[in-house]
Design an enzyme around this catalytic site. Sequence first.
Site, PDB file in Angstrom:
ATOM      1  N   ASN A  52      -0.983   5.005  -6.454  1.00  0.00           N
ATOM      2  CA  ASN A  52      -0.410   3.787  -7.035  1.00  0.00           C
ATOM      3  C   ASN A  52      -0.542   2.617  -6.062  1.00  0.00           C
ATOM      4  OD1 ASN A  52       1.613   5.192  -5.539  1.00  0.00           O
ATOM      5  ND2 ASN A  52       3.260   4.152  -6.614  1.00  0.00           N
ATOM      6  N   GLU A  96       1.021  -1.132  -5.708  1.00  0.00           N
ATOM      7  CA  GLU A  96       2.006  -2.095  -6.229  1.00  0.00           C
ATOM      8  C   GLU A  96       1.648  -3.524  -5.825  1.00  0.00           C
ATOM      9  OE1 GLU A  96       5.851  -0.495  -5.100  1.00  0.00           O
ATOM     10  OE2 GLU A  96       5.670   1.053  -6.640  1.00  0.00           O
ATOM     11  N   CYS A 148      -0.712   2.250 -11.635  1.00  0.00           N
ATOM     12  CA  CYS A 148      -0.339   3.643 -11.421  1.00  0.00           C
ATOM     13  C   CYS A 148      -1.483   4.455 -10.817  1.00  0.00           C
ATOM     14  CB  CYS A 148       0.046   4.301 -12.749  1.00  0.00           C
ATOM     15  SG  CYS A 148       1.626   3.735 -13.415  1.00  0.00           S
ATOM     16  N   GLU A 159      -2.650   7.336 -11.776  1.00  0.00           N
ATOM     17  CA  GLU A 159      -3.543   7.888 -12.802  1.00  0.00           C
ATOM     18  C   GLU A 159      -4.580   6.834 -13.209  1.00  0.00           C
ATOM     19  OE1 GLU A 159      -0.230   7.851 -12.729  1.00  0.00           O
ATOM     20  OE2 GLU A 159       0.644   9.479 -13.911  1.00  0.00           O
ATOM     21  N   CYS A 167      -0.047   5.297 -19.045  1.00  0.00           N
ATOM     22  CA  CYS A 167      -0.988   6.281 -18.475  1.00  0.00           C
ATOM     23  C   CYS A 167      -1.277   7.400 -19.465  1.00  0.00           C
ATOM     24  CB  CYS A 167      -0.459   6.823 -17.157  1.00  0.00           C
ATOM     25  SG  CYS A 167      -0.655   5.616 -15.821  1.00  0.00           S
TER      26      CYS A 167
HETATM   27  N1  THU Z   1       3.880   5.619 -11.019  1.00  0.00           N
HETATM   28  C1  THU Z   1       2.636   6.187 -11.019  1.00  0.00           C
HETATM   29  O1  THU Z   1       1.753   5.783 -10.251  1.00  0.00           O
HETATM   30  N2  THU Z   1       2.400   7.208 -11.879  1.00  0.00           N
HETATM   31  C2  THU Z   1       3.338   7.805 -12.658  1.00  0.00           C
HETATM   32  O2  THU Z   1       3.038   8.787 -13.317  1.00  0.00           O
HETATM   33  C3  THU Z   1       4.702   7.257 -12.713  1.00  0.00           C
HETATM   34  C4  THU Z   1       4.939   6.037 -11.909  1.00  0.00           C
HETATM   35  C5  THU Z   1       4.155   4.553 -10.057  1.00  0.00           C
HETATM   36  C6  THU Z   1       4.329   3.176 -10.585  1.00  0.00           C
HETATM   37  C7  THU Z   1       5.147   2.515  -9.494  1.00  0.00           C
HETATM   38  O3  THU Z   1       4.272   2.081  -8.467  1.00  0.00           O
HETATM   39  C8  THU Z   1       6.001   3.644  -8.945  1.00  0.00           C
HETATM   40  O4  THU Z   1       5.360   4.849  -9.376  1.00  0.00           O
HETATM   41  C9  THU Z   1       7.436   3.618  -9.415  1.00  0.00           C
HETATM   42  O5  THU Z   1       7.504   3.512 -10.788  1.00  0.00           O
END
Ligand code: THU
Length: 137
Positions: A47, A49, A58, A60, A94
């Site tokens: 991920n 941000e 995310c 995925e 996702c």
């Molecule tokens: N996040 C993911 O990368 N994948 C997931 O399956 C759930 C959430 C990330 C998004 C954000 O950067 C952090 O987790 C908190 O929500």
Amino acid sequence: MGEMKKAPRDLIDAALAARDKAYAPYSKFHVGAALRTAEGKVIAGCNVENAAYPEGVCAEAGAISAMVLAGETKFDEIVVVGLGDVACTPCGGCRQKIREFTGSDATIFIINDAGETLLTLSREELIPHSFGPENLK
Ligand code: THU
């Protein structure tokens, strides 16, 4: 019912390594994902941000983008790992992204820090009655 299928070792290792690269200074929730393409390549994502919070991407989604860049558009297995022992199940967006590039026989594994399989899901369990490319035909 048979025993729950376990996540494959190579995808576990790739997802955990990807999680180490996560850029998540805001949520501090690090996520890694690794998929196996139809041709057998292992491709991972983390991920990423952003100070403008909704612009975060995310793990995925990152793996799927890298897969497309690598010239492939199908995968049959994906492993996702978050932090701790609560299963990091893919968000709604996702689930739809996974839907686009999988067949109905795909398997989605959610693992923990120790690489243990917490959840093994079929695509139908992940995103029931989904809308996909076939709906546009
Ligand atoms: N996040 C993911 O990368 N994948 C997931 O399956 C759930 C959430 C990330 C998004 C954000 O950067 C952090 O987790 C908190 O929500």
